[in-house]
Write an enzyme that holds these catalytic residues in place. Structure first.
Site, PDB file in Angstrom:
ATOM      1  N   GLY A 151       0.824  -1.198   0.000  1.00 24.41           N
ATOM      2  CA  GLY A 151       0.000   0.000   0.000  1.00 24.41           C
ATOM      3  C   GLY A 151       0.859   1.249   0.000  1.00 24.41           C
ATOM      4  CB  CYS A 152       0.302   4.591  -1.505  1.00 24.36           C
ATOM      5  SG  CYS A 152      -1.344   4.953  -0.859  1.00 24.36           S
TER       6      CYS A 152
END
EC number: 1.2.1.38
Lengths: 366, 366, 366, 366
Positions: A151-152
């Site tokens: 995930g970012c």
């Protein structure tokens, strides 16, 4: 495009897909890009006018699957819950998969099911999926068939805390607090009034205060690095900008580690871990401008600023110390679509196929 | 302007001074505004073109001091360290003073000296200075000669934590974590390249990670409300917008208070403290849109958004609960120049002179 | 709300409706606001969170029509083509109507039909409809039953050219060129990907280059003022801000009028027409900061800047002269939702019911 | 950096200098960059934190001049009036010069002196200076010693009007009207309150209404293309974004050319001149999305949008026709620091040294 690599991009109408195509168009070893979507009624350039001139056109998802055996790598930019249905068939046909969704990030399907509230349909693939923070798994990528892009938020925080985790500083001291502001490309691309430009302009939109899904992802992977359980309390908001994540992280320092802490010493540790000016991890740059005697460093220049990484695969880190409260402060900035998604995915591809990390990814921010 | 009140604004060339003049121009009980500055070479409208048409012109600071006895209230919008030199003379001449700087916020001059790194030249005035969160000191304002307007971050956080502090929830559970993003009017008005529009656009600028001065101010006043010491860990940044503060606050809930916590229950508590739709504290509005069945409330509408208070004296609060980590999350948004500075100052003036809080301050955000 | 006036707002879910409600909530003579919509499923505050606390709730359009006889004025904020169906019934029930759409702006139904590509269903009302640039029709408003609020671009340009038109300077010299940039509240509120915040941020979006509908409206009304046909060539774009119009207008000066032209002389003419500091038309302010000796006036301060009118009912005008090309340049800035729509509508209402123009509308821009 | 070219950048602390360094760092044929400045007290990365990691450091201007003979090309990014003093010495030492200022854009020194209000100190160099719109002078660049990079507005407008000028459509029909909005990197980098982020946010700042200097530059070079005098009436403003120019241009069509005009026909002409999808001029892309059947093309997608070129060397063009007023509308978007300055300069360098235009410049906009 004269390179040897043939790559597919599933979900090419979205922003991560757009950024992947943009990066791959500038990649010297890529010779063919197949952007696939379920809806191919609009022309590629109408959906992605920044790529006008590229000559790319959408193909139907089914056509990509048919051709999968001839593709070196297929990137999946689809909503959580869809990739786990696609990956088995793609792998069976002989391509390799980099999934940008959450579907293969959790080795334990039960954890996935708890966080994403749906059963996992391909649990048999979880053991082999490599959680793709390139800096941490570089050795495993050349053999990997299936990479789960993190995930970012997770990338920005893991890179920001790695030097502390490796030195035992996350210890049992309690929680890590993350406050992260993400651009509106980090929100849904589905048009809603809440995300209409006129409603977002000049504003900030907090969300997921009841617990962001990336908290669990961080707790899992940070816990591994720290060698014990870590609570990650996240507060997230969208800022009124299109791209980028500013993560500000606070870590309470356990009493036994408080001696000798200073901004200078912490910066030195981070430089020791990541190197200076691309001497170590190319894409992780420690802000040491104060140390370099930049006259302005006392001011905002002393910390990473968001705009310096937008459009790039870089992560800028800054670290400081609040002595009155015994906390370490870390600032980590990335482009949520770059290092936080498409850039990281291309970096993983590079290592998977035997190229240097940096191929096609060295651009600095405009 | 036909009202009875005559007011002075010292430091009228800055942004807080501009906003004070703007609010006072629309105040039905104000009959004269004296905007004072040390440098009066430029016309008022050239410095504040948003107030073109007002007919105001700068007077020299000395001229305002001369006339101070004829003024009902004088607002000081000067840098920290200057107000303590001006206040004694103004008070001696018989006017009342609302100081927007930090000079009179700490009853103990030693604490001021530690945080602001300079000696206090008027310690004799500290005992009578009222720390002006109007909602907390309404009874003391009618008699006050000297009001210390709180810091902008402080107002947003104090209002956000008041219901928890009063119920003992801040207890000895450890730290309160505040992440707050402020507009660029919260930075220095002195032009620098760091604050040139081209450098700030699309960016975020973290600052004061070594400990923001408002941490100490918060610890003092929050500690009083909580009845014991509270650590306030602050992370601050400037966002690429002109006005507003988004404060996101996390509070670890002590084990003995964890039962029955829920977003719904917390929202009810906040509504109990502040009232609904102006029924209690007029300027503090609890976001209960989910409760009201706003169809979109599950999304961004469930939390306060920054733009909804910019240009106003309102504070919007939202509260939630992360059950997996036993933390309460509070979101507090204000306009840093409104409720965080000039609006609050006018609200204090209103109560000082016997008017309702709300006179001249009811405007909603465009 | 203690005023005597009862007003209805049809189409209250949109941005013009929101701004009308906001202005009416602060209007001292308004005692009741009835915000009506076809879809009343969401709470008012969920749709308009900036008005949280107001206590307003939507009523169904039919309920408003039923009550129309008890309302002093009903504002129509509906798409072009809908108002002409509603107005007859509302008027029949005895209320007065201010229509913010284009439906009643053209005395000649054929012109409407040509520009809007639909037949006019209520041509019998056109003769009595007053085209509501308040500054031009103040005398007719007290008797008016039906007011057609002008288009937002039209107000900005008409006010900007009025002094030239009245002096015959638009003459037969050819075209007037208008370049106008409008905020995204001037675009459709319907969420689309083109208007998603992430697509608009940092961008500008030209549109309607084949001829904006307001060109025809301008040609009609400007031609009347000029006493002869005027071509209006418009170039329009949306800027990446929520509110405001910057109109830059160029007029080729006929040879017989070229003597003695200068910025100074032109500014004097505009001041002569509109007055200075509210001495004439309260809401039209001529930027004469250079004349006032504002030290910065040589720079950007010499011309109106957009932000100085956002959130207000003001129009700031600046005028200059390019001697090498014999053109007059006019800059006109307004808030497209303020003076360009809701503000202007309230100003019209004020005069219709016998109040001064300025009641409830004096606020300056934050 | 392993390329063969050694290049100098004078004025490397500014924004054009920054962008030049950024582009040159990614240029595969550049082996050494010498960023020079008069003030070298701050570290390069402190001034240009987006280039953290590059390892570049400033050298003093004098040191660059000393080494000039060993440099293939020197770029001058200095204010108008300084380049003409530097160029002779640099050329004498045997390097080639690309000047980004106005100093060598006018073959006639009298014209320069009239527009820039200062005498020209190196008129002897004017005859050999090549006015560097690469697309127009590609044949002359390999031999050029001195290239005058055009003004940013000039590039956008010349490319936008070239197909019309070459067909005689600018004729004697009168004036060309240009409205252009530029980012704040197009304003002075000198910090002033007018350009403080807080004053620019959400605003637009018109300027130079008395006649922009680029009008004269355009009239000269457009006149040459058109084969006769052309008046260029410019209206300019800064928008609240950092980078990019949106130029909207209107051209009155002479009566003899009005037959058969349509958006479709005009787009075909532009495609005929510039090619489609890099088939002709690589960096000039005609927006023909409507023609391609992009479903959204009726909306904003039908015209170039600013963000699609920011950070690139591309120019996107769109063309339309307002039949009621017989005007052609052209939209031209570029990055003022890219194609408008540094990108164009590198493109010129490429051709000067025998490389394809596109080397190091193909990146699309993030």
């Amino acid at each position: 495009m004269t390179g040897r690599l043939r790559v597919g991009v599933v979900g090419a109408t979205g922003w991560a897909g757009r950024e992947l195509c943009r990066l791959l168009l500038g990649h010297p070893e890529v010779g063919e890009i197949v952007p696939a979507a379920r809806d191919t009624t609009r022309s590629f350039a109408a959906v992605h006018p920044n790529l006008l001139g590229s000559g790319l056109e959408f193909v139907h998802l089914d056509a990509l699957v048919e051709r999968a055996g001839a593709l070196d790598v297929v990137f999946l930019c689809v909503p959580a819950g869809e990739a786990m249905g696609m990956a088995p068939e793609l792998l069976r046909r002989g391509t390799r998969v980099v999934d940008l969704s959450a579907d293969f990030r959790f080795p334990d399907p039960a954890l996935y099911e708890r966080i994403y509230a749906r059963p996992h349909s391909s649990p048999e693939l979880l053991p082999e999926a490599v959680f793709g923070v390139t800096e941490l798994v570089r050795d495993r990528l050349p053999e990997a068939r299936l990479v789960a892009n993190p995930g970012c938020y997770v990338i920005s925080v893991l890179l920001g805390l790695l030097p502390l985790a490796e030195e035992g500083l996350l210890g049992s001291a309690g929680s890590v607090h993350v406050h992260a502001v993400n651009g509106t490309t980090g929100a849904s691309a589905k048009p809603t009034r809440d995300l209409h430009h006129a409603e977002v302009f000049g504003s900030m939109l907090p969300y997921s205060l009841e617990g962001h899904r990336h908290s669990g992802e961080l707790e899992l992977h940070l816990g591994r690095l720290a060698g014990g359980p870590v609570d990650v309390v996240m507060s997230t908001a969208h800022g009124a900008f299109a791209r980028g994540i500013l993560a500000q992280i606070t870590v309470l320092v356990p009493p036994e580690h408080r001696d000798g802490l200073s901004r200078e010493a912490l910066t030195a540790r981070y430089l020791g871990r990541y190197g200076s000016d691309h001497s170590g991890e190319h894409f992780v740059l420690v802000n040491d401008l104060e140390k370099r005697g930049g006259a302005n460093a006392k001011e905002y220049g002393a910390y990473p600023r968001l705009s310096n990484v937008v459009g790039t695969n870089y992560c800028h880190l800054g670290v400081d110390h609040d002595p009155a409260r015994s906390v370490i402060k870390v600032v980590s900035v990335i482009d949520n679509l770059g290092k936080g998604a498409a850039g990281s995915a291309v970096q993983n591809m590079n290592v998977m196929v035997g190229l240097p990390d940096t191929t096609g990814l060295r651009a600095y921010a405009p």
